[in-house]
Design an enzyme around this catalytic site. Structure first.
Site, PDB file in Angstrom:
ATOM      1  N   TYR A 142      -2.971  -5.556   1.495  1.00 36.55           N
ATOM      2  CA  TYR A 142      -3.264  -6.983   1.500  1.00 36.55           C
ATOM      3  C   TYR A 142      -4.705  -7.285   1.905  1.00 36.55           C
ATOM      4  O   TYR A 142      -5.185  -8.400   1.706  1.00 36.55           O
ATOM      5  CB  TYR A 142      -2.311  -7.721   2.451  1.00 36.55           C
ATOM      6  CG  TYR A 142      -0.870  -7.736   1.996  1.00 36.55           C
ATOM      7  CD1 TYR A 142      -0.517  -7.454   0.687  1.00 36.55           C
ATOM      8  CD2 TYR A 142       0.148  -8.025   2.887  1.00 36.55           C
ATOM      9  CE1 TYR A 142       0.803  -7.466   0.267  1.00 36.55           C
ATOM     10  CE2 TYR A 142       1.483  -8.042   2.486  1.00 36.55           C
ATOM     11  CZ  TYR A 142       1.792  -7.762   1.175  1.00 36.55           C
ATOM     12  OH  TYR A 142       3.102  -7.775   0.763  1.00 36.55           O
ATOM     13  N   LYS A 192       5.326   6.284   1.734  1.00 29.66           N
ATOM     14  CA  LYS A 192       5.553   6.963   0.457  1.00 29.66           C
ATOM     15  C   LYS A 192       4.623   8.168   0.373  1.00 29.66           C
ATOM     16  O   LYS A 192       3.741   8.262  -0.499  1.00 29.66           O
ATOM     17  CB  LYS A 192       5.320   6.001  -0.710  1.00 29.66           C
ATOM     18  CG  LYS A 192       6.435   4.985  -0.911  1.00 29.66           C
ATOM     19  CD  LYS A 192       7.706   5.632  -1.459  1.00 29.66           C
ATOM     20  CE  LYS A 192       7.558   5.994  -2.916  1.00 29.66           C
ATOM     21  NZ  LYS A 192       8.813   6.606  -3.465  1.00 29.66           N
ATOM     22  N   ASP A 225      11.319   3.611  -0.136  1.00 31.21           N
ATOM     23  CA  ASP A 225      12.351   3.194  -1.076  1.00 31.21           C
ATOM     24  C   ASP A 225      13.726   3.687  -0.639  1.00 31.21           C
ATOM     25  O   ASP A 225      14.731   2.965  -0.746  1.00 31.21           O
ATOM     26  CB  ASP A 225      12.028   3.663  -2.498  1.00 31.21           C
ATOM     27  CG  ASP A 225      11.687   5.139  -2.590  1.00 31.21           C
ATOM     28  OD1 ASP A 225      11.480   5.786  -1.552  1.00 31.21           O
ATOM     29  OD2 ASP A 225      11.624   5.656  -3.729  1.00 31.21           O
ATOM     30  N   ASP A 249       6.577  -5.818   4.704  1.00 28.96           N
ATOM     31  CA  ASP A 249       6.888  -7.125   4.139  1.00 28.96           C
ATOM     32  C   ASP A 249       8.216  -7.072   3.398  1.00 28.96           C
ATOM     33  O   ASP A 249       9.097  -7.919   3.574  1.00 28.96           O
ATOM     34  CB  ASP A 249       5.751  -7.525   3.194  1.00 28.96           C
ATOM     35  CG  ASP A 249       5.764  -9.000   2.840  1.00 28.96           C
ATOM     36  OD1 ASP A 249       6.697  -9.710   3.235  1.00 28.96           O
ATOM     37  OD2 ASP A 249       4.826  -9.432   2.143  1.00 28.96           O
ATOM     38  N   ASP A 253      12.149  -8.322   4.982  1.00 29.24           N
ATOM     39  CA  ASP A 253      12.916  -9.359   4.294  1.00 29.24           C
ATOM     40  C   ASP A 253      14.281  -8.830   3.853  1.00 29.24           C
ATOM     41  O   ASP A 253      15.276  -9.562   3.866  1.00 29.24           O
ATOM     42  CB  ASP A 253      12.143  -9.874   3.085  1.00 29.24           C
ATOM     43  CG  ASP A 253      11.101 -10.918   3.456  1.00 29.24           C
ATOM     44  OD1 ASP A 253      10.986 -11.229   4.656  1.00 29.24           O
ATOM     45  OD2 ASP A 253      10.412 -11.422   2.568  1.00 29.24           O
TER      46      ASP A 253
END
Length: 368
Positions: A142, A192, A225, A249, A253
């Protein structure tokens, strides 16, 4: 001795409504628990743009740097959709996070017993859930450079750069390990590393910080993941999850929806200690500004109330009082008091935003 200071930035949409209930509770702690705060208020987001032409004024930013903690409601709304990206309401929140260097975002996912049926997962999977996601908040994709939309040949290309330094990873890892020591002493780091060099560095640094400074804490690693899958399969296997900005993020959520309602979820964003030893800190509910219900009395103030409970715990060393407030919210829910978002089954006693806040104060009174 001076009172601890709080800056309230209610923001947009339902922000002022839910923050009004928090303000009553702050006053309760001053009146009933001899825990007074010096409270000031200012503008952020669209409310600031309407007055100052920017989503956060320089004066407000300077004030936020001086207080012991900032409480924020919510920012944004369709009124501001057509503004230039540089002055959209969300830029005010991002500026606070970046300039206060609030690198450690704490996102609890707790399922209160009274709401276990509200999750889309089976009750036995989520009942008693209490996990914490620690998301790195001020670096990563970001904020990395280069970024932007560029012309390349005869087409445009969008570029965002995932970038982390060792020191940025070290400090958020320490935040997660310290938090784990206060909970169940278990951390799972997610990245990852199988396909991203930044993930390889992340895993190496977290492991080194663990081995050198926190060998007593149980550490595991998981691809992000796979972590998302495991959060939906059996979330109670986790205690503290630490991860980068982008994956944090998404994962936070995902975890949030395990509990049934965004209206119940608080968060804390913490930075380096100030001169008084307290971390720079901003506390806010996870939910957005919900402009569709603003002014209707339907907003759930519990996430904002629980954000203040996090402030009591992490900024003011008032763990017992934080627990008192959390238990008051839990009692209100157990008694069946429900704002609109919690009336899915039709059971319970309907309550407006104000009535829910009053019910929490009544439960606080009963705790004395």
């Amino acid at each position: 001795m001076t009172n601890p200071s709080l800056l309230i930035l209610a923001g947009d949409g339902i922000g002022p409504e839910v923050m009004a209930e928090v303000t009553k509770i702050i006053k309760w702690f001053g009146d009933k628990r001899d825990l007074p705060f010096d409270v000031s208020e200012d503008l952020v987001g669209g409310a600031a743009y309407d007055v100052h032409g920017v989503p956060l004024s320089d004066d407000t930013m300077a004030h936020a740097q001086e207080v012991d903690a900032v409480l924020l409601g919510a920012v944004g709304g369709p009124k501001y959709d057509d503004l230039d990206f540089s002055v959209k309401p969300e830029r005010g929140l991002l500026r606070l996070r970046k300039e206060m260097d609030l690198y450690s975002n704490l996102r609890p996912a707790q399922c209160f017993d009274a709401l276990a049926d509200f999750s889309s997962l089976k009750k036995d999977i989520v009942a008693g859930l209490d996990i914490m996601i620690v998301r790195e908040l001020t670096s990563g994709v970001y904020f990395g450079e280069p970024r932007g939309i560029f012309e390349e040949g005869n087409e445009r290309v969008g570029i965002n750069t995932q970038r982390y330094t060792e020191s940025e990873i070290e400090r958020v890892a320490r935040s997660a390990f310290e938090l784990a020591r206060r909970r169940n002493n278990k951390v799972c780091s997610m990245e990852k590393a199988n396909v991203m060099e930044s993930g390889i560095l992340w895993r190496e640094v977290v492991q080194r910080v663990h081995d050198e400074e926190y060998p007593d804490v149980e550490l595991s690693h998981m691809y992000a993941d796979a972590g998302a899958m495991q959060l939906c399969r059996w979330p109670k296997q986790f205690d503290v999850i630490v991860t980068d900005n982008l994956f944090g993020d998404i994962l936070s959520d995902t975890a949030a929806m395990l509990t049934g309602s965004l209206g119940m979820l608080p968060s804390a964003s913490l930075g380096a200690p100030m001169a008084n030893g307290r971390p720079k800190a901003l506390y806010e509910p996870v939910h957005g500004s919900a402009p569709d219900i603003a002014g209707t009395g339907k907003a759930n103030p519990c996430a904002c109330i629980l954000s203040f409970a996090m402030a009591l715990r992490y900024s003011f060393d008032q763990g017992e009082e934080a627990t008192r407030l959390e238990q008051a919210v839990e009692k209100v829910l157990a008694d069946g008091v429900r704002t609109a978002d919690l009336m899915q089954s039709g059971d319970g006693t309907p309550a407006t935003t104000t009535e829910m806040g009053d019910a929490v104060i009544a439960a606080l009174d009963a705790s004395l």
